[in-house]
Enzyme design. Sequence first.
Site, mmCIF file in Angstrom:
data_model
loop_
_atom_site.group_PDB
_atom_site.id
_atom_site.type_symbol
_atom_site.label_atom_id
_atom_site.label_comp_id
_atom_site.label_asym_id
_atom_site.label_seq_id
_atom_site.Cartn_x
_atom_site.Cartn_y
_atom_site.Cartn_z
ATOM 1 C CE LYS A 13 -1.920 -1.018 3.960
ATOM 2 N NZ LYS A 13 -1.232 -2.287 4.251
ATOM 3 N NE ARG A 88 -4.418 -1.090 9.873
ATOM 4 C CZ ARG A 88 -3.376 -0.607 9.206
ATOM 5 N NH1 ARG A 88 -3.385 0.589 8.709
ATOM 6 N NH2 ARG A 88 -2.337 -1.366 9.034
ATOM 7 N NE ARG A 127 7.820 -2.642 6.197
ATOM 8 C CZ ARG A 127 6.507 -2.582 6.343
ATOM 9 N NH1 ARG A 127 5.767 -1.986 5.426
ATOM 10 N NH2 ARG A 127 5.949 -3.155 7.372
ATOM 11 N NE ARG A 160 6.318 -0.489 9.973
ATOM 12 C CZ ARG A 160 5.194 -0.504 9.272
ATOM 13 N NH1 ARG A 160 5.151 0.058 8.070
ATOM 14 N NH2 ARG A 160 4.112 -1.069 9.754
ATOM 15 N NE ARG A 171 1.926 -4.964 11.020
ATOM 16 C CZ ARG A 171 3.010 -4.721 10.293
ATOM 17 N NH1 ARG A 171 4.186 -5.198 10.679
ATOM 18 N NH2 ARG A 171 2.922 -4.021 9.196
#
Length: 213
Positions: A13, A88, A127, A160, A171
Amino acid sequence: MKIIMLGAPGAGKGTQAKMISEKYGLPHVSTGDIFRANIKNGTELGKEAKKYMDQGQLVPDELTVKILLDRVAQPDCKNGYVLDGFPRTIPQAEVLDKALTELGDKVDFAINVDVPDENIINRMSGRRACVTCGATYHVVYAPTKVEGVCDKCGSNLILRDDDKPETVKARLEVYHKQTQPLIEYYDKKGVLKEVDGTVDMHEVFNSIVSILS
Ligand code: AP5
Ligand code: MG
Ligand code: ZN
């Protein structure tokens, strides 16, 4: 143009929202980025949000909705925006719809970036994120020119805290339970568009551009 990016954590996203933002000159509004900037600056909001984010849970709607509505009321959002990570939950979507309706406005596109859970964990471990400008990289799929340094603004990149495999699993569960129902919600409103998020990120972007043009 008001665009919403839907998709699981790690679906891309943020990556796609950044590209849309650059091509169409729309602000990229990410609630996750806003929370991370607050955590970095040690604000009260940041402290509160971190409790939930580190567990892979959603920050309560009351808090999130207020921040989002304040952000989209800024002058740069007047002609539209790309929302990444908001809404969300169904209540968040309803608040956004109500606020837009009051302005005689609506969501134009809700783009669902579809990636199965199996692909996600692998992506997250590679990431790297820039908290200063919101750019996202991947050690294999989207490397920076200089390791650990943002190509766009020169800041140091972070891993992160919520990208640990256990947290990513939490998540994903939260996503399926609380966020996935938004796909049907926007489909019923006639604004849902689906793209395959498993292909190369530039191919994903091409599919999005053909939807928006
Ligand atoms: P948020 O920051 O929104 O995280 P998320 O939804 O879990 O999504 P991610 O940012 O992890 O993934 P992404 O889809 O943006 O993927 P990316 O482009 O980085 O939210 C974090 C937390 O904040 C939440 O858990 C919650 O606690 C809280 N929060 C935020 N908003 C909230 C709200 N509205 N309500 C309540 N709580 C909220 O890509 C992932 C990786 O894959 C990158 O390394 C990228 O380079 C790579 N990649 C991207 N596309 C491709 C591709 N096509 N092929 C290969 N690699 C790719
Ligand atoms: Mg993101
Ligand atoms: Zn940066």
